[in-house]
Design a protein around this motif. Structure first.
Motif, mmCIF file in Angstrom:
data_model
loop_
_atom_site.group_PDB
_atom_site.id
_atom_site.type_symbol
_atom_site.label_atom_id
_atom_site.label_comp_id
_atom_site.label_asym_id
_atom_site.label_seq_id
_atom_site.Cartn_x
_atom_site.Cartn_y
_atom_site.Cartn_z
ATOM 1 N N PRO A 24 35.208 -14.893 -22.948
ATOM 2 C CA PRO A 24 34.856 -15.335 -21.646
ATOM 3 C C PRO A 24 34.466 -13.904 -20.787
ATOM 4 O O PRO A 24 34.549 -12.942 -21.193
ATOM 5 C CB PRO A 24 35.950 -16.093 -20.925
ATOM 6 C CG PRO A 24 37.036 -15.628 -21.900
ATOM 7 C CD PRO A 24 36.414 -15.358 -23.149
ATOM 8 N N ASP A 25 33.379 -14.607 -19.742
ATOM 9 C CA ASP A 25 33.012 -13.403 -18.781
ATOM 10 C C ASP A 25 33.872 -12.548 -18.156
ATOM 11 O O ASP A 25 33.984 -11.081 -18.235
ATOM 12 C CB ASP A 25 32.044 -13.875 -17.945
ATOM 13 C CG ASP A 25 30.857 -14.404 -18.590
ATOM 14 O OD1 ASP A 25 30.487 -13.998 -19.739
ATOM 15 O OD2 ASP A 25 29.885 -15.506 -17.951
ATOM 16 N N ASP A 26 35.173 -13.045 -17.748
ATOM 17 C CA ASP A 26 36.179 -12.350 -17.290
ATOM 18 C C ASP A 26 37.324 -12.031 -18.349
ATOM 19 O O ASP A 26 38.440 -11.742 -17.912
ATOM 20 C CB ASP A 26 36.794 -13.404 -16.301
ATOM 21 C CG ASP A 26 37.594 -14.551 -16.794
ATOM 22 O OD1 ASP A 26 37.236 -14.835 -17.883
ATOM 23 O OD2 ASP A 26 38.424 -15.306 -16.009
ATOM 24 N N LYS A 27 37.062 -11.598 -19.408
ATOM 25 C CA LYS A 27 37.666 -11.219 -20.420
ATOM 26 C C LYS A 27 38.258 -9.833 -19.909
ATOM 27 O O LYS A 27 37.662 -9.066 -19.535
ATOM 28 C CB LYS A 27 37.214 -11.080 -21.893
ATOM 29 C CG LYS A 27 36.047 -9.921 -22.071
ATOM 30 C CD LYS A 27 35.498 -10.015 -23.204
ATOM 31 C CE LYS A 27 34.652 -8.923 -23.378
ATOM 32 N NZ LYS A 27 34.857 -7.439 -23.116
ATOM 33 N N PRO A 28 39.655 -9.326 -20.483
ATOM 34 C CA PRO A 28 39.964 -7.973 -20.296
ATOM 35 C C PRO A 28 39.104 -6.958 -20.815
ATOM 36 O O PRO A 28 38.535 -7.246 -21.963
ATOM 37 C CB PRO A 28 41.539 -7.877 -20.490
ATOM 38 C CG PRO A 28 41.578 -9.454 -21.487
ATOM 39 C CD PRO A 28 40.513 -10.059 -21.201
ATOM 40 N N ASP A 29 39.330 -5.557 -20.467
ATOM 41 C CA ASP A 29 38.420 -4.750 -21.339
ATOM 42 C C ASP A 29 38.690 -4.617 -22.459
ATOM 43 O O ASP A 29 37.819 -4.105 -23.501
ATOM 44 C CB ASP A 29 38.447 -3.314 -20.377
ATOM 45 C CG ASP A 29 37.974 -3.296 -19.084
ATOM 46 O OD1 ASP A 29 36.955 -3.988 -18.941
ATOM 47 O OD2 ASP A 29 38.642 -2.536 -18.201
ATOM 48 N N TRP A 30 40.168 -4.733 -23.152
ATOM 49 C CA TRP A 30 40.469 -4.539 -24.483
ATOM 50 C C TRP A 30 39.923 -5.624 -25.411
ATOM 51 O O TRP A 30 40.043 -5.328 -26.649
ATOM 52 C CB TRP A 30 41.880 -4.413 -24.688
ATOM 53 C CG TRP A 30 42.687 -5.374 -23.961
ATOM 54 C CD1 TRP A 30 43.098 -5.751 -22.875
ATOM 55 C CD2 TRP A 30 42.927 -6.743 -24.470
ATOM 56 N NE1 TRP A 30 43.667 -6.659 -22.461
ATOM 57 C CE2 TRP A 30 43.723 -7.478 -23.624
ATOM 58 C CE3 TRP A 30 42.793 -7.494 -25.861
ATOM 59 C CZ2 TRP A 30 44.184 -8.647 -24.016
ATOM 60 C CZ3 TRP A 30 43.093 -8.646 -26.118
ATOM 61 C CH2 TRP A 30 43.895 -9.214 -25.302
#
Length: 101
Positions: free
Chosen positions: A75-81
């Motif tokens: 998803p677009d709002d995924k965390p950086d890791w």
């Protein structure tokens, strides 16, 4: 056998004879964890169903599922890791077998 935290352990026996243990509050939760280890298809429509047999530790029950996995864009709002492509999975219950002594 239920652990103190309410989770149950389920053993998945590989064709090679090795056993992997998955835990979850329900057999389906453990089956979903096992299905995510399957080779993912490019999409859900292309995914092949594989039979997953999970033996519930401490009982004579073997929960039988059809499982499949596929790759999907994160998803677009995924965390950086989190990677850009993730593995999704789904299962469908086929029934329960009971082991004989």
């Amino acid at each position: 056998m239920v652990r103190e935290d309410g989770k149950r352990n389920f053993a998945l026996r590989e064709d090679s004879g090795e056993e992997s243990v998955f835990s979850g509050n329900t057999p389906r939760q453990a089956a979903l964890k096992a299905a995510r280890r399957l080779d993912p298809a490019p999409s859900e429509d292309d995914a092949d169903r594989t039979e997953i047999r999970l033996r519930e530790k401490g009982t004579d029950k073997v929960h039988i599922y059809d499982g499949w996995a596929w790759n999907e864009t994160a998803p677009d709002d995924k965390p950086d890791w989190m990677p850009e492509e993730i593995t999704e999975a789904n299962v469908s219950k086929k029934g329960i077998d009971h082991l004989e002594d």
